[in-house]
Design a protein around this motif. Structure first.
Motif, PDB file in Angstrom:
ATOM      1  N   ILE A 234       0.908  -1.262   0.006  1.00 21.39           N
ATOM      2  CA  ILE A 234       0.064   0.039  -0.337  1.00 21.39           C
ATOM      3  C   ILE A 234       0.896   0.963  -0.416  1.00 21.39           C
ATOM      4  O   ILE A 234       2.184   1.138   0.978  1.00 21.39           O
ATOM      5  N   GLU A 235       0.792   2.248  -0.534  1.00 23.51           N
ATOM      6  CA  GLU A 235       1.974   3.312  -0.578  1.00 23.51           C
ATOM      7  C   GLU A 235       1.373   3.601   0.075  1.00 23.51           C
ATOM      8  O   GLU A 235       0.241   4.604   0.965  1.00 23.51           O
ATOM      9  N   GLY A 236       2.345   4.487   0.789  1.00 25.67           N
ATOM     10  CA  GLY A 236       2.458   5.824   1.890  1.00 25.67           C
ATOM     11  C   GLY A 236       2.822   4.475   2.848  1.00 25.67           C
ATOM     12  O   GLY A 236       2.558   5.650   4.448  1.00 25.67           O
ATOM     13  N   PHE A 237       2.686   3.503   3.556  1.00 25.08           N
ATOM     14  CA  PHE A 237       2.733   2.077   4.433  1.00 25.08           C
ATOM     15  C   PHE A 237       3.414   2.310   5.087  1.00 25.08           C
ATOM     16  O   PHE A 237       3.237   2.910   6.473  1.00 25.08           O
ATOM     17  N   TYR A 238       5.149   2.559   4.727  1.00 28.75           N
ATOM     18  CA  TYR A 238       5.589   2.483   5.472  1.00 28.75           C
ATOM     19  C   TYR A 238       6.468   3.986   5.721  1.00 28.75           C
ATOM     20  O   TYR A 238       7.053   3.944   6.954  1.00 28.75           O
ATOM     21  N   ASP A 239       6.148   4.668   5.562  1.00 24.77           N
ATOM     22  CA  ASP A 239       6.250   6.915   5.773  1.00 24.77           C
ATOM     23  C   ASP A 239       6.240   7.134   7.205  1.00 24.77           C
ATOM     24  O   ASP A 239       7.278   7.837   7.399  1.00 24.77           O
ATOM     25  N   ASP A 240       5.464   7.121   8.368  1.00 24.63           N
ATOM     26  CA  ASP A 240       5.841   7.107   9.742  1.00 24.63           C
ATOM     27  C   ASP A 240       6.087   6.335  10.311  1.00 24.63           C
ATOM     28  O   ASP A 240       5.874   7.002  11.887  1.00 24.63           O
ATOM     29  N   ILE A 241       7.023   5.663  10.035  1.00 24.33           N
ATOM     30  CA  ILE A 241       7.697   4.395  10.548  1.00 24.33           C
ATOM     31  C   ILE A 241       8.644   4.647  11.756  1.00 24.33           C
ATOM     32  O   ILE A 241       9.234   5.645  10.707  1.00 24.33           O
ATOM     33  N   VAL A 242       8.557   5.246  12.905  1.00 25.27           N
ATOM     34  CA  VAL A 242       9.984   5.438  13.618  1.00 25.27           C
ATOM     35  C   VAL A 242      10.789   4.647  13.752  1.00 25.27           C
ATOM     36  O   VAL A 242      10.146   3.329  14.421  1.00 25.27           O
ATOM     37  N   ALA A 243      11.387   4.645  12.834  1.00 27.64           N
ATOM     38  CA  ALA A 243      12.853   3.642  12.828  1.00 27.64           C
ATOM     39  C   ALA A 243      13.096   3.525  14.649  1.00 27.64           C
ATOM     40  O   ALA A 243      13.532   4.324  16.037  1.00 27.64           O
ATOM     41  N   PRO A 244      14.147   2.140  14.168  1.00 25.48           N
ATOM     42  CA  PRO A 244      13.881   1.651  15.991  1.00 25.48           C
ATOM     43  C   PRO A 244      15.895   1.579  16.022  1.00 25.48           C
ATOM     44  O   PRO A 244      16.574   2.700  15.459  1.00 25.48           O
ATOM     45  N   GLU A 245      15.652   2.557  17.546  1.00 26.79           N
ATOM     46  CA  GLU A 245      16.816   3.517  17.949  1.00 26.79           C
ATOM     47  C   GLU A 245      18.014   1.815  18.119  1.00 26.79           C
ATOM     48  O   GLU A 245      17.861   1.201  18.134  1.00 26.79           O
ATOM     49  N   PRO A 246      19.277   2.906  18.166  1.00 28.36           N
ATOM     50  CA  PRO A 246      20.278   2.020  17.462  1.00 28.36           C
ATOM     51  C   PRO A 246      20.282   1.226  18.658  1.00 28.36           C
ATOM     52  O   PRO A 246      20.747   0.040  18.442  1.00 28.36           O
ATOM     53  N   TYR A 247      20.214   1.022  20.438  1.00 26.78           N
ATOM     54  CA  TYR A 247      20.377   0.532  21.361  1.00 26.78           C
ATOM     55  C   TYR A 247      19.214  -0.441  21.014  1.00 26.78           C
ATOM     56  O   TYR A 247      19.354  -1.554  21.371  1.00 26.78           O
ATOM     57  N   SER A 248      18.118  -0.356  20.679  1.00 25.34           N
ATOM     58  CA  SER A 248      16.792  -1.366  20.177  1.00 25.34           C
ATOM     59  C   SER A 248      17.415  -2.473  19.956  1.00 25.34           C
ATOM     60  O   SER A 248      16.867  -3.277  18.924  1.00 25.34           O
ATOM     61  N   ARG A 249      17.736  -2.089  18.079  1.00 23.62           N
ATOM     62  CA  ARG A 249      18.790  -2.669  17.363  1.00 23.62           C
ATOM     63  C   ARG A 249      19.491  -3.667  17.667  1.00 23.62           C
ATOM     64  O   ARG A 249      19.636  -4.212  17.785  1.00 23.62           O
ATOM     65  N   GLU A 250      20.365  -3.118  18.634  1.00 25.31           N
ATOM     66  CA  GLU A 250      21.765  -3.983  19.635  1.00 25.31           C
ATOM     67  C   GLU A 250      20.341  -5.205  20.063  1.00 25.31           C
ATOM     68  O   GLU A 250      21.156  -6.044  19.996  1.00 25.31           O
ATOM     69  N   LEU A 251      19.573  -4.661  20.505  1.00 28.32           N
ATOM     70  CA  LEU A 251      19.185  -5.765  21.917  1.00 28.32           C
ATOM     71  C   LEU A 251      18.451  -6.968  20.752  1.00 28.32           C
ATOM     72  O   LEU A 251      18.397  -8.029  21.268  1.00 28.32           O
ATOM     73  N   THR A 252      18.216  -6.419  19.151  1.00 26.25           N
ATOM     74  CA  THR A 252      17.601  -7.522  18.965  1.00 26.25           C
ATOM     75  C   THR A 252      18.941  -8.378  18.150  1.00 26.25           C
ATOM     76  O   THR A 252      18.266  -9.103  17.761  1.00 26.25           O
TER      77      THR A 252
END
Ligand SMILES: [Zn+2]
Length: 456
Positions: A234-252
């Motif tokens: 769906i066009e625009g579906f991903y536009d507003d997503i807040v990217a994961p913070e670096p520490y959150s990324r690290e945790l995964t």
């Protein structure tokens, strides 16, 4: 962790008393009685208490302490229906102990969580009777299992200007190996229904030579929404997503359990393209997804029936990432359907109330909590940036500005919403000990400091 045996006995009795009240919000049963019991427990533990009506069941609020730091504890006293009763080993509304577990409806979800914290509070107060140097607001609602229809409104009217630092969420998890899991976020939800009607009544299938078929239309519309990797088209579906913070990324970066375990447990074996042993945990935490919940219409009976159905319906749900607003996503879905020639398909929004949230795992209280959980449970805690599931946490995170903190005793075999719901006695004890330590550590570490900056 050992807690004094009389305190454990008193907590078990409190839990038995609450479980004996069949506070099933779906039926509106026993909610007033259970709210009264919860209020009496809070009052007895030294809280100033109040009750406020909800659409279905009352809210109970307990308050104590004063200081620059505010802790909100959120629990609920309502439970899911107990049916089918005859599949339970023991009666659902009698707390029973077997093989080191306590069984009963609400033993975990959420009466056990509530009682373990309250017992921890009592233990803490027995050692620290001085005034609490932070503000503690305990909110216990009676409508969680039916989607918390009045929670957002209640919080807005009762706490219009309240800011909080930490929201101790109604539950947390313990994995099958006994490791406590701290949940820092939840996904949002959009549930919709697509309806398609192409004739007044079902027709002879020979007319399929000239008339379109509603199930074909729905199948085409649905297949236009997602690709084989699960990516939503769906066009625009991903536009507003807040990217994961670096520490959150690290945790995964490393999953706390192997993908094979999840596959063995669920029997799930068809992975989306691009999902593998190294990426699956990041997907569970951060990726939105779209499910087809059900596809209905036409003839499904035995044998053949050559019919051209006149209508069909598809139910879909989206699990959304923080930043995506369910109402906005519904608009984008409508625009997508119109754009590709499905303007005749009716879109009905069934649920667009729950927004995704994810809090900063580097908050000082989270670090303190993780260390104390390790002390109580004897295993290092896992900090999970987001549950793959959803919870109505955004009023606490957005309006109060609180950091979410989900720590609790809901183990992965707790059978929530099902038969033989249970908690493990040893973990009940661990959680009581943890709660006591956590109340004390907050008093020591954050009670006198100015609050941390709120986050999303
Ligand atoms: Zn529940």
């Amino acid at each position: 962790m050992r807690v004094p045996s009389d305190l454990l006995a008193a907590a078990t009795k409190d839990l038995a008393d609450l479980v004996s009240i069949p506070s099933v919000s779906t039926r509106g049963d026993g909610l007033g009685a259970c709210a009264d019991a919860v209020e009496a427990l809070l009052q007895d533990a030294g809280f100033r208490t109040e009750q406020h009506p909800g659409d279905v069941g009352p809210f109970v609020v307990g308050e104590t302490g004063e200081g620059p730091f505010t802790l909100i504890i959120y629990n609920h006293y309502d439970v899911q229906p107990e049916e089918p009763v005859d599949l339970w080993t023991d009666p659902p509304f009698v707390l029973s102990e077997r093989d080191g577990r306590l069984y009963g409806r609400g033993a975990a979800d959420d009466k056990g969580e509530f009682v373990s914290r309250l017992a921890g509070w009592r233990l803490f107060r027995s050692k620290h009777p001085e005034p609490l140097p932070y503000k503690l607001i305990w909110i216990v609602e009676g409508e969680e299992e039916i989607g918390s229809p009045s929670l957002t409104r209640f919080l807005k009217t009762r706490f219009p200007d309240t800011k909080a630092d930490l929201c101790w969420w109604e539950y947390g998890e313990v994995d099958r190996t006994g490791r406590p899991i701290i949940l820092m976020g939840f996904k949002g939800v959009l549930a919709v229904e697509l309806d398609c009607r192409t004739a007044r009544a079902d027709l002879h299938s020979s007319l399929g030579a000239i008339f379109d078929n509603p199930l074909w239309r729905l199948a085409s519309a649905v297949s236009s929404l997602r690709d084989a990797s699960g990516r939503i088209l769906i066009e625009g579906f991903y536009d507003d997503i807040v990217a994961p913070e670096p520490y959150s990324r690290e945790l995964t970066a490393t999953a706390p359990f192997p993908l094979e375990d999840l596959q063995a447990e669920t029997g799930g074996h068809r992975l989306l393209n691009g999902v593998d042993a190294t990426t699956f945990y990041g997907h569970l935490n951060f990726e939105p997804c779209l499910n087809v919940n059900g596809f209905h219409g036409g003839f499904g009976g035995e044998g053949a029936k050559t019919v051209l159905p006149c209508s069909g319906v598809v139910k879909l749900d989206f699990r959304l990432a923080p930043g995506q607003h369910p109402v906005r996503i519904a608009q984008l879905l409508r625009a997508h359907l119109d754009e590709i020639g499905f303007g005749d398909i009716e879109l009905r929004v069934l649920d667009a109330e729950v927004l995704g949230v994810r809090s900063d795992p580097s908050h000082v209280a989270v670090g303190i909590g993780a260390a104390l959980l390790e002390k109580s449970f004897g295993r290092p805690a896992i900090i999970q940036p987001s549950s793959a599931a959803s919870g109505l946490a955004h009023p606490f995170v957005h309006a109060f500005g609180a950091t979410l903190f989900g720590a609790g005793l809901t183990h992965h075999g707790a059978m929530l919403h099902s038969l033989d719901e249970n908690i493990i006695v040893e973990q009940f004890e661990n959680m009581i000990g943890f709660s006591s330590d956590f109340f004390a550590a907050l008093a020591e570490n954050v009670g006198k400091q100015s609050p941390e900056a709120p986050n999303d």
